[in-house]
Design a protein around this motif. Structure first.
Motif, PDB file in Angstrom:
ATOM      1  N   CYS A  71       0.749  -1.051  -0.308  1.00 53.46           N
ATOM      2  CA  CYS A  71      -0.312  -0.098  -0.017  1.00 53.46           C
ATOM      3  C   CYS A  71       0.493   1.371   0.075  1.00 53.46           C
ATOM      4  O   CYS A  71       1.669   0.924   0.834  1.00 53.46           O
ATOM      5  CB  CYS A  71      -0.498  -0.062   1.161  1.00 53.46           C
ATOM      6  N   CYS A  75      -3.045   5.272   6.221  1.00 56.98           N
ATOM      7  CA  CYS A  75      -3.956   5.200   7.194  1.00 56.98           C
ATOM      8  C   CYS A  75      -3.319   4.271   8.838  1.00 56.98           C
ATOM      9  O   CYS A  75      -2.633   3.395   8.712  1.00 56.98           O
ATOM     10  CB  CYS A  75      -4.948   4.396   6.810  1.00 56.98           C
ATOM     11  N   CYS A  78      -3.880   0.547  10.102  1.00 55.15           N
ATOM     12  CA  CYS A  78      -4.351   0.168   9.738  1.00 55.15           C
ATOM     13  C   CYS A  78      -2.933  -0.644   9.349  1.00 55.15           C
ATOM     14  O   CYS A  78      -1.651  -0.196   9.401  1.00 55.15           O
ATOM     15  CB  CYS A  78      -4.188   0.116   7.968  1.00 55.15           C
ATOM     16  N   ASN A  81       0.003  -0.632   6.213  1.00 61.29           N
ATOM     17  CA  ASN A  81      -0.180   1.419   5.603  1.00 61.29           C
ATOM     18  C   ASN A  81       1.895   1.006   5.444  1.00 61.29           C
ATOM     19  O   ASN A  81       2.085   0.254   6.021  1.00 61.29           O
ATOM     20  CB  ASN A  81      -0.736   2.065   6.184  1.00 61.29           C
ATOM     21  N   LYS A 188      -6.367   9.517   2.334  1.00 63.31           N
ATOM     22  CA  LYS A 188      -7.709   9.915   1.966  1.00 63.31           C
ATOM     23  C   LYS A 188      -8.371  10.974   2.597  1.00 63.31           C
ATOM     24  O   LYS A 188      -8.034  11.748   3.577  1.00 63.31           O
ATOM     25  CB  LYS A 188      -8.937   8.681   2.687  1.00 63.31           C
TER      26      LYS A 188
HETATM   27  S1  SF4 Z   1      -6.622   1.061   5.021  1.00 67.62           S
HETATM   28 FE1  SF4 Z   1      -5.374   2.718   4.404  1.00 67.62          FE
HETATM   29  S2  SF4 Z   1      -3.673   1.809   4.870  1.00 67.62           S
HETATM   30 FE2  SF4 Z   1      -4.492  -0.096   5.014  1.00 67.62          FE
HETATM   31  S3  SF4 Z   1      -4.893  -0.982   2.822  1.00 67.62           S
HETATM   32 FE3  SF4 Z   1      -6.051   0.496   2.797  1.00 67.62          FE
HETATM   33  S4  SF4 Z   1      -5.354   2.308   1.692  1.00 67.62           S
HETATM   34 FE4  SF4 Z   1      -3.876   1.504   2.430  1.00 67.62          FE
END
Ligand code: SF4
Lengths: 443, 260
Positions: A71, A75, A78, A81, A188
């Motif tokens: 990714c 975030c 998460c 990330n 985001k």
């Molecule tokens: S939540 Fe954010 S960091 Fe996690 S996979 Fe989705 S976009 Fe990527």
């Protein structure tokens, strides 16, 4: 960032990419009835089917995986990330097709739930997701259930193409307010989430039109759209959360909003530590309230207010509401309207339907209500049968409240026994004055 | 009382309904049962009903035409339920169905018969139908196929109620291109579905158990993958055996791959 080993075997990939997908709570296969087409493989039934239950007691209906856990976003909550030091893996479209079909044939699953981290760019990953669905549907003639994520920032045209192959699409709202989102998921924005949500909604509406004109028109996301909010990572109160949910149902015609009790997976210092474990009872109350919105014609403003912004954790929201509105009770079961019956604690929407049908034929007694499925130990304070209460109970808030609290099922057995600790100070502390900043976006 | 003793199956009970009706003893003088009584009463006359597929089919057709698909399904499900679904004190299954049919056919709209939930016979039929319906729905998900060496998908179940017809319908629609077999090991019956054809139900006294042991080369591979997924998808911070047990009753587990 680790590089992907080219020849990583399938078991290893599945380990990484199911592990990385598990915090997405939605796993239902509901919302669409589709007969098999006599060839190929698969069909779908509207109530959905649970195939098994994992060790956390949650229903497994779909093969829930990420396409990749690579990714480029960051975030905070998460584990995938870009700053995390975790093992990375990606499927190929063909690998996903094979696992899905072989699992489906053996009746392990009802279909596929495909989500993904963002590899290279939102468009790049969305295109791979599209390719996967395209192969499943057109090469393998897979006719089972598919739930797919629309990635924030992906091209609307790609989202649309994908939507014609999926049963359900979702974009996670992630956090209840734009403020929280900005803090915890800076890549985001409300815009990149709500815009595609609106796009999907509009496309669904248009598609319904097309289908009335031409019955064989391809169907766009027939099982509708859903989303998810993380609960307890940020300070929003229940009133804010439920108001957002109500907005999503009313303004975005969502089929479902899911609430996911926050689990601190990476010890990020911007996030609460939650020593008492994830806020499961709070999540449970939110789901109960969500049912009241969707099936019981309640408005959020009837359940909560600025002055009383959180649910009573000891009582389910319907009992709680009834206690504060004793002026509506007792209700005469043999006469009350369906809408009125819906508001009685202990009477579910199915029982209410049965009552309305059955009382046309006979005058119902408490014994009949029990047979119909009414939970009398809750309902008895609020109803009469032919003018009589079941016992000589008082219509008094404290008295009823005390009696209802004695009923242990107010807190579900599994949460009671799962060592639930009352909302930790930390939760309380966090729920300081946080303003509902998002009202404009949802109107 | 005239007590019609019928076989515990759809056809058995429907034949009983046919004979009881044709006997003209008067509905209030008639009862149906599927089990031979422990002690015969002096005042009752027992009439044993041999299963007759023509009579059963006539009853089915009449009910379907008069009640419509939905209510007929409920009656069918009720008749498929295990007799001891509830306590022994409760009303006889066959009798509940008979009385429900009698009431239905006396109504201007037979499809509304299940609205009379205050009537103990109707209520019993409704509860029985729920039992079968719930178990069948559970098994749509809990059933597991394994691929045999000869390519056949084989599933074994131990249901309480007679759910095979429902499963046969569902999986034939879902897997039209597969040869599959669903074995009800409690009743020694099986759904057989040959690729591209309609399924049928047959008894399995002659089932070749040795054949069932020979799995396809990939079978273990996919089972392992499935286990991997199943173990990984649980959230550690929410591990909750009580909830898992509540949602997935233990009695199903003997036939579920990931619990073996
Ligand atoms: S939540 Fe954010 S960091 Fe996690 S996979 Fe989705 S976009 Fe990527």
């Amino acid at each position: 960032m680790n590089t992907i080993p080219i020849d990583m075997d399938l078991t290893e990939k599945l380990t990484i990419l199911s592990d990385a997908a598990k915090y997405d709570v939605a796993c239902t296969s509901s919302g669409v009835d589709r007969k098999g087409n006599g060839r190929g493989i698969g069909n779908s039934i509207a109530p959905g089917v649970c195939h098994t239950f994992s060790a956390d007691g949650r229903c497994i209906s779909l093969l829930k995986i990420l396409f990749t856990n690579e990714c480029i976003f960051n975030c905070a909550y998460c584990l995938n990330n870009r700053d995390s030091d975790v093992r990375r893996a990606s499927f190929t479209p063909d690998e996903i097709c094979t696992i899905t079909l072989e699992f489906y044939r053996r009746n392990y699953i009802e279909g596929l739930f495909l989500s993904s981290g963002i590899m290279v760019s939102p468009n790049y990953t969305m295109e791979l997701i599209y390719q996967t669905l395209h192969r499943l549907r057109t090469i393998h003639h897979f006719n089972g259930y598919i739930h797919v994520k629309a990635l924030p920032g992906a091209d609307p045209e790609l989202v649309e193409r994908t939507g014609f192959l999926a049963d359900r699409m979702s974009i996670n709202l992630e956090l209840p307010t734009a403020d929280s989102l900005h803090k915890l998921a800076p890549c985001k924005s409300r815009n990149t989430i709500l815009k595609p949500m609106r796009q999907i909604q509009n496309r669904i509406t248009d598609n319904k039109q097309e289908l009335t004109v031409y019955r064989k028109a391809p169907r766009f996301v027939p099982a509708g759209q859903s989303t998810q909010m993380i609960i307890g990572a940020t300070p929003e109160n229940d009133f804010q959360i439920m108001s957002v949910a109500e907005g999503l149902y009313e303004k975005f015609s969502l089929k479902r909003v899911f609430y996911s009790a926050f689990v601190n997976v990476n010890g990020n210092s911007m996030l609460p530590a939650l020593p008492g474990g994830p806020p499961l009872l709070r999540e449970h109350r939110l789901y109960q309230a969500d049912w009241l919105l969707r099936y019981y014609h309640f408005k959020v403003s009837e359940l909560l207010s600025e002055e009383r912004p959180d649910f009573n954790i000891f009582l389910d929201p319907k009992c709680d509401w009834a206690l504060r509105h004793l002026e509506y009770f007792p209700v005469e079961v043999n006469r009350a309207s369906y809408q009125t019956l819906l508001r009685v604690p202990g009477i579910g929407y199915k029982s209410a339907e049965r009552i309305v049908k059955a009382r046309k034929k006979t005058c119902l007694s408490f014994d009949d209500l029990k047979k119909i499925g009414v939970v009398l130990k809750r309902a008895l304070y609020f109803i009469t049968c032919s003018g009589k209460m079941m016992y000589n109970t008082k219509l008094e808030e404290n008295y009823i409240c005390e009696n209802l609290m004695r009923d242990k099922t107010q807190i579900p057995k599994d949460i009671r026994e799962g060592g639930y600790q009352q909302i930790s100070f930390f939760d309380r502390e966090l729920q300081s004055e946080f303003q509902l900043t998002d009202a404009e976006i949802l109107t | 009382m005239y007590i019609f003793l019928c076989k515990d199956s759809i056809d058995g009970i429907f034949t009983g309904v046919y004979d009881a009706w044709a006997s003209r003893y008067g509905h209030q003088n008639i009862a149906l049962t599927t089990h031979t009584p422990d002690n015969y009463s002096l005042f009752d006359e027992y009439i044993s009903v041999p299963c007759d597929y023509d009579k059963s089919a006539k009853v089915a057709r009449t009910l379907y035409n008069r009640m419509g698909d939905e209510t007929y399904q409920e009656i069918y499900q009720a008749a498929s339920a295990l007799e001891t679904c509830h306590s022994r004190k409760s009303i006889d299954k066959a009798d509940a169905i008979y009385k429900t049919i009698v009431l239905a056919l006396s109504l201007p709209d037979a499809s509304k018969v299940l609205h009379y939930l205050g009537n103990p016979y109707i209520n019993r039929a409704f509860q029985l139908s729920l039992c079968t319906g719930n178990e069948a729905h559970h098994l749509l998900g809990f059933l597991r196929f394994q691929e045999l060496e000869n390519g056949i998908l084989f599933a074994q179940i131990h249901p309480k109620n007679d759910v095979l017809p429902f499963l046969g319908e569902h999986f034939s629609d879902r897997l039209p291109e597969e040869n599959f077999m669903i074995h009800d090991a409690t009743r020694n019956l099986a759904v057989l579905h040959p690729q591209g054809k309609r399924f049928f139900i047959t008894d399995t006294k002659e089932l070749n158990h040795e054949m069932l042991q020979r799995l396809s080369p990939q079978e273990m591979e996919y089972r392992r993958l499935w286990r991997t997924f199943f173990d990984n998808i649980a959230i550690e911070a929410r591990i909750n055996p009580a909830l898992q047990n509540q949602n997935l009753p233990k009695r199903f587990r003997q036939d579920i791959t990931e619990f073996q």
